[in-house]
Design an enzyme around this catalytic site. Structure first.
Site, mmCIF file in Angstrom:
data_model
loop_
_atom_site.group_PDB
_atom_site.id
_atom_site.type_symbol
_atom_site.label_atom_id
_atom_site.label_comp_id
_atom_site.label_asym_id
_atom_site.label_seq_id
_atom_site.Cartn_x
_atom_site.Cartn_y
_atom_site.Cartn_z
ATOM 1 N N TYR A 167 11.003 41.268 -13.966
ATOM 2 C CA TYR A 167 11.708 42.449 -14.471
ATOM 3 C C TYR A 167 10.797 43.370 -15.264
ATOM 4 O O TYR A 167 9.625 43.059 -15.490
ATOM 5 C CB TYR A 167 12.907 42.014 -15.316
ATOM 6 C CG TYR A 167 12.584 41.381 -16.651
ATOM 7 C CD1 TYR A 167 11.935 40.161 -16.742
ATOM 8 C CD2 TYR A 167 12.964 42.002 -17.838
ATOM 9 C CE1 TYR A 167 11.671 39.574 -17.964
ATOM 10 C CE2 TYR A 167 12.706 41.423 -19.073
ATOM 11 C CZ TYR A 167 12.055 40.213 -19.132
ATOM 12 O OH TYR A 167 11.793 39.645 -20.350
ATOM 13 N N ASP A 192 9.843 44.826 -18.643
ATOM 14 C CA ASP A 192 9.994 44.573 -20.071
ATOM 15 C C ASP A 192 9.150 45.606 -20.806
ATOM 16 O O ASP A 192 7.927 45.560 -20.754
ATOM 17 C CB ASP A 192 9.541 43.146 -20.409
ATOM 18 C CG ASP A 192 9.899 42.764 -21.838
ATOM 19 O OD1 ASP A 192 10.855 43.344 -22.384
ATOM 20 O OD2 ASP A 192 9.223 41.894 -22.408
ATOM 21 N N SER A 202 9.249 35.725 -15.909
ATOM 22 C CA SER A 202 9.705 34.627 -16.758
ATOM 23 C C SER A 202 9.988 33.454 -15.839
ATOM 24 O O SER A 202 10.931 33.488 -15.049
ATOM 25 C CB SER A 202 10.977 35.002 -17.510
ATOM 26 O OG SER A 202 10.706 36.009 -18.447
ATOM 27 N N HIS A 213 10.426 29.937 -29.640
ATOM 28 C CA HIS A 213 9.782 31.019 -28.901
ATOM 29 C C HIS A 213 8.416 31.239 -29.545
ATOM 30 O O HIS A 213 8.333 31.675 -30.690
ATOM 31 C CB HIS A 213 10.681 32.254 -29.049
ATOM 32 C CG HIS A 213 10.312 33.412 -28.194
ATOM 33 N ND1 HIS A 213 10.130 34.679 -28.703
ATOM 34 C CD2 HIS A 213 10.109 33.519 -26.870
ATOM 35 C CE1 HIS A 213 9.837 35.505 -27.712
ATOM 36 N NE2 HIS A 213 9.811 34.837 -26.594
#
Lengths: 59, 503
Positions: free
Chosen positions: B109, B111, B118, B257
């Site tokens: 996608y 970003d 991802s 993360h």
């Protein structure tokens, strides 16, 4: 205008398959060839290539 | 091993048009990716509602939102597991946020101003390497389709800096237990994140945010880390990020993360990056007290110190009053991590970890087949010697040819890193066949299997998919969409989806 990043070909097409048991000498020769190729392409327009590589921040 | 995942933002450029709009190029690339896959992709499921999106074009951050604003939160609740109904909405897609959910369970996608891959959820570091390499192939295939469709070239770079101040990320995700105290976790994990650079760094020509000081350092990201713990990812970047979107049952899981890592073009660093960090997290989950002895006094400045220490001899101050090199701290972490190796895949990580530390400790150049910054530094060193001046002095670090090689190192398709591997000068962990399979198929032992298989075999009824949802559009439901909730990333089966995909 030729650029240092002119090749759009996948690396599989222009590099040998990984040797099954790479001898140190063979590897060195391959690196010498690679260096010669890089050197030849960078002599002319490295500065312009580096200057034009501008990204926006991400994440 | 625990569930992990890896995200890569690629640098993007049109070699013929240096000023080309990167958002537009990224959007066209995602579109080309869909095309290259013959339409076997799905849209991204942003959830039934987006209550924090302001009509004026702003988006309120979730942490500033009051509870009554979070009308989408029931989708995270355990009570909502199974299948819920959602009102059907329009199908307009914002080109600046174009998405493709892929047959292998990944998301490709736009970003910000970069294309991002991802990867799907995986359960071993080795699988993370496979599906990361698959992402490179997918991105390259999309770039080739882009050139056919648009008649323009596009080049993609698996790196993290442009040398003019911009940095973009390669993020790791680890599923961890919710009941761990987050601050204590951060303190215990930081010494590992600061010192693992010695084998995860991909090397960078130039020091400082703009590469203003000539030289070479271990890490692409080190100069952009400004604080120990924080929410942001684009400013005041932290060693440990506090974003709290578990994409799983919130009361049970947290998604850690990690944004400090470099993009790696070689495979061993990726294996070690995810494998060693997962083992240290296991030690933290077990409350291993040996970690306390490794806490650093000044971790943020230590990130830079380690990144600039090509000889691996700099001593870092520990809270205990002692000092230790990054290598010594990593050796201590290896001994701790070894205790938590639970399966053969973990054992492979430990063996690699130990071998790399041994080689780095004996002579850094011995690790050139495995450690990306060492491989890059060696190639640059040969170029510097080859172009030595009349007095024999090597090519200066501020020569544009070295900066150009740093960029060419990571270019998908003909990057020097992959050419070294092809020449037998760098270790590979995957085969081309394994990577090709990971392009076409999702991992079978996580919920990514359900996502990928739904996209491949039921694109006729899949309206969208997200990390924890597959949204079905079946005529039988009178204008409603069916949201299948996959709140446990470990669950690779689901009664409804399996009945539809023939699993």
């Amino acid at each position: 205008m030729p650029q240092v990043n002119a090749s759009g070909q996948p690396y599989e097409d222009d590099a040998p398959e990984p040797a099954a048991a790479p001898a140190a000498q063979a590897s060195t020769d391959a690196l010498d060839d690679l260096l010669d190729e890089i050197d030849g392409s960078l002599q002319t327009n490295a500065e312009q290539f580096v200057r034009s590589f501008v990204q926006k921040g991400g994440e | 091993m625990r569930i992990v995942g890896l995200e890569t933002e690629y640098g993007i450029a049109d070699p013929d048009r240096p000023g080309a709009n990167p958002i537009l190029m990224s959007s066209r690339l995602v579109s080309a990716c869909r095309d290259a896959l013959g339409g076997l992709t799905a849209r991204w499921d942003y959830g039934g509602e987006d209550p924090l999106q302001d009509q004026r074009g702003m988006r309120r951050e979730r942490r500033y939102a009051t509870g009554d604003l979070l009308t989408d939160s029931p989708e995270y609740d355990e009570a909502a597991r199974g299948v819920t109904l959602r009102r059907r909405r329009g199908s307009w897609e914002d080109p600046a946020h174009l998405n493709a959910v892929l047959p292998n369970g990944a998301r490709f996608y736009v970003d910000h101003a970069h294309p991002e891959y991802s990867g799907p959820e995986v359960r071993s570091a080795r699988d993370a390497v496979r599906w990361d390499a698959a992402g490179d192939v997918i991105a390259l295939n999309a770039a080739q389709r882009y050139q056919e469709i648009e008649g323009e070239r596009v080049a993609l770079y698996k790196n993290n800096v442009d040398g003019k101040g911009a940095s973009y990320g390669t993020h790791e995700n680890y599923l961890i237990r919710r009941d761990l105290d987050f601050d204590a976790l951060a303190v215990a994990l930081i010494p590992h994140l600061v010192t693992r650079q010695i084998y995860t760094g991909s090397g960078r020509v130039g020091l400082g945010l703009h590469g203003e000081t000539p030289g070479f350092q271990l890490s692409q990201r080190a100069d952009y880390i400004e604080t120990e713990v924080g929410l942001e990812t684009t400013l005041r970047r932290p060693i440990v990020n506090t974003r709290d979107e578990p994409h799983a049952l919130r009361k049970r899981w947290r998604r850690l993360h990690i944004i400090i890592g470099d993009a790696n073009c070689l495979e061993v660093p990726t294996l070690l990056k995810l494998g060693t960090t997962s083992l240290i997290l296991a030690a933290i989950e077990a409350g291993d007290e040996r970690l306390e002895a490794l806490e650093l006094v000044e971790p943020v400045s230590d990130v830079r110190t380690v990144s600039r220490d090509l000889a691996l001899t700099a001593r870092l101050r520990l809270r205990s009053g002692e000092e230790a090199t990054a290598l010594e701290i990593q050796r201590a972490l290896l001994e701790i991590g070894r205790t938590y190796a639970a399966d053969a895949a973990d054992a492979e990580v430990v063996a690699r970890w130990e071998g790399v530390l041994d080689r780095l400790g004996r002579d850094v150049s011995e690790a050139a087949r495995e450690v990306e910054w060492v491989a890059k530094l060696q190639l640059l060193g040969r170029m510097r010697s080859k172009n030595a001046g009349p007095g024999g002095e090597p090519l200066a670090w501020d020569d544009a040819r070295l900066a150009a090689m740093d960029l060419q190192w990571s270019r998908l398709g003909d990057g020097l890193a992959w050419r070294l591997a092809s020449a037998g000068a760098a270790d590979r962990l995957t085969t081309d066949d394994e990577v090709a399979q990971a392009v076409a198929q999702a991992p079978t032992d996580t919920r990514a299997r359900l996502r990928g298989a739904s996209v491949v075999s039921r694109s006729d009824i899949v309206d969208a998919a997200g990390w924890s949802t597959v949204v079905l559009d079946r005529d039988t439901r009178h204008g409603n969409l069916e949201v299948v909730h996959l709140d446990d990333p470990h669950e690779s089966t689901n009664a409804l989806l399996d009945s539809l995909i023939g699993g």
